[in-house]
Write a protein that holds these residues in place. Structure first.
Motif, mmCIF file in Angstrom:
data_model
loop_
_atom_site.group_PDB
_atom_site.id
_atom_site.type_symbol
_atom_site.label_atom_id
_atom_site.label_comp_id
_atom_site.label_asym_id
_atom_site.label_seq_id
_atom_site.Cartn_x
_atom_site.Cartn_y
_atom_site.Cartn_z
ATOM 1 N N UNK A 101 -4.836 -88.977 2.908
ATOM 2 C CA UNK A 101 -3.864 -87.995 3.389
ATOM 3 C C UNK A 101 -4.458 -86.957 4.338
ATOM 4 N N UNK A 102 -5.760 -87.098 4.631
ATOM 5 C CA UNK A 102 -6.425 -86.047 5.405
ATOM 6 C C UNK A 102 -7.097 -86.618 6.651
ATOM 7 N N UNK A 103 -7.199 -85.776 7.663
ATOM 8 C CA UNK A 103 -8.003 -86.101 8.842
ATOM 9 C C UNK A 103 -9.415 -85.565 8.618
ATOM 10 N N UNK A 104 -10.392 -86.417 8.796
ATOM 11 C CA UNK A 104 -11.787 -86.037 8.553
ATOM 12 C C UNK A 104 -12.609 -86.363 9.789
ATOM 13 N N UNK B 72 -21.058 -91.635 14.098
ATOM 14 C CA UNK B 72 -20.847 -90.282 13.570
ATOM 15 C C UNK B 72 -21.708 -89.268 14.306
ATOM 16 N N UNK B 73 -22.901 -89.697 14.736
ATOM 17 C CA UNK B 73 -23.799 -88.798 15.466
ATOM 18 C C UNK B 73 -23.452 -88.742 16.953
ATOM 19 N N UNK C 287 -20.456 -88.984 7.749
ATOM 20 C CA UNK C 287 -21.866 -89.336 7.845
ATOM 21 C C UNK C 287 -22.737 -88.525 6.902
ATOM 22 N N UNK C 288 -22.519 -87.215 6.880
ATOM 23 C CA UNK C 288 -23.307 -86.343 6.001
ATOM 24 C C UNK C 288 -23.045 -86.674 4.542
ATOM 25 N N UNK C 289 -21.792 -86.884 4.195
ATOM 26 C CA UNK C 289 -21.434 -87.205 2.808
ATOM 27 C C UNK C 289 -22.113 -88.492 2.343
ATOM 28 N N UNK D 294 -17.228 -85.183 16.396
ATOM 29 C CA UNK D 294 -15.956 -84.490 16.187
ATOM 30 C C UNK D 294 -14.729 -85.403 16.247
ATOM 31 N N UNK D 295 -14.962 -86.714 16.398
ATOM 32 C CA UNK D 295 -13.850 -87.658 16.347
ATOM 33 C C UNK D 295 -13.258 -87.652 14.941
#
Length: 297
Positions: A158-161, A146-147, A167-169, A151-152
């Motif tokens: 149903x969503x692109x994240x 994630x670091x 990582x932050x969550x 931006x990958x």
């Protein structure tokens, strides 16, 4: 027609799948062993990470082995599922050796923070506990990628994240739960793994591989159990010193004459291959060349 055997499938699987198999087998093995011996968790405590420093001194291996034990089905299920998801992303960019380095050092970082917290934080210093689970290692893998590639994007229902959002969550969720959770030590281990994953990614993006020392240590450890074939040792004794001392004649390679320097370069390359992989790793042409070079000199 029968398909490939399980052993073959395991040998050809990537490191993520191998780690999942190992974790599952260890979990099942300890569960059955303690059931048969009717010993509760006494046996597994020798591989779980204790907060007591005197206990840790007599079982230092637990700084790593704790990460291969799990408390129950859902504990191992979620750890292995997350490991599989994020592990595949890491392997798309990095070697299996680096993946394993992140995983094991992440487990080590989580274990160290766990022990320090129970021996330094006033709120925990009067308590004692044992740590089990691969969560810190898995957090290290998750936060590392994630670091490193924030931006990958990945599909979540149903969503692109973006990976940095995940990582932050995850880290914030762990931190918020620590004061009120009955598993403060486990959550702190998560944070330790996450910190290591983040630092590793940041340093690697700057060209600093802070896990290189571990890879070299692991390679040295593995090499202790590798023995060179006797034939390789004989080839070294028979050929190396002779040719280094007197490489006076040209030799034959693929039907053409070569210079003395070129001959020695070929010999050095073959000897280097022997030192790394053993004499049996040579092709027939390489063995014939080495034999002829020794005979001619």
């Amino acid at each position: 027609m029968a398909g490939p055997s399980l052993s073959y499938q395991y040998k050809t699987a990537n490191i993520v799948v191998k780690l999942i198999v190992i974790n599952v087998l260890v979990w099942i093995g300890f569960m059955l062993l303690e059931w048969m011996l009717n010993s509760g968790s006494i046996f597994s405590q020798w591989f779980s990470l204790p907060t007591d420093l005197s206990r840790l001194l007599i079982q230092p291996w637990s700084l790593l082995t704790y990460a291969f034990l799990h408390a129950g089905f859902w504990h191992i299920f979620w750890n292995m599922l997350i490991l599989y998801w994020f592990g595949q992303i890491v392997l798309n960019l990095f070697t299996e050796k680096r993946f394993l380095t992140i995983y094991l050092l992440g487990a080590l970082a989580g274990g160290v923070l766990f022990v320090l917290a129970y021996n330094l934080f006033p709120v925990l210093i009067t308590s004692s506990a044992y740590l089990v689970g691969a969560s810190a290692a898995v957090r290290a893998i998750m936060i590392f990628i994630a670091a490193y590639t924030p931006n990958t994007e990945v599909r979540v229902i149903f969503f692109n994240v973006k990976l940095w959002h995940i990582g932050v969550f995850v880290v914030l969720t762990d931190l918020i739960q620590i004061p009120s959770s009955g598993n403060a030590g486990g959550l702190l281990a998560h944070v330790g793994g996450a910190i290591f994953g983040y630092v590793y990614a940041q340093q690697l993006s700057k060209g600093n591989d802070i896990g290189l020392w571990w890879e070299r240590l692991a390679d040295s450890f593995v090499n202790l159990f590798k023995s060179k074939p006797k034939s390789a040792k004989k080839a070294n004794m028979k050929t190396v010193y002779k040719n280094q001392a007197s490489a006076q004649k040209s030799t034959y390679r693929s039907g053409s004459r070569v210079s003395k320097n070129e001959q020695q370069a070929q010999i050095d390359a073959i000897l280097d291959k022997i030192s790394k992989s053993g004499y049996d790793s040579l092709s027939k042409a390489e063995k014939d060349f080495l034999f002829k070079a020794g005979k001619d000199n």
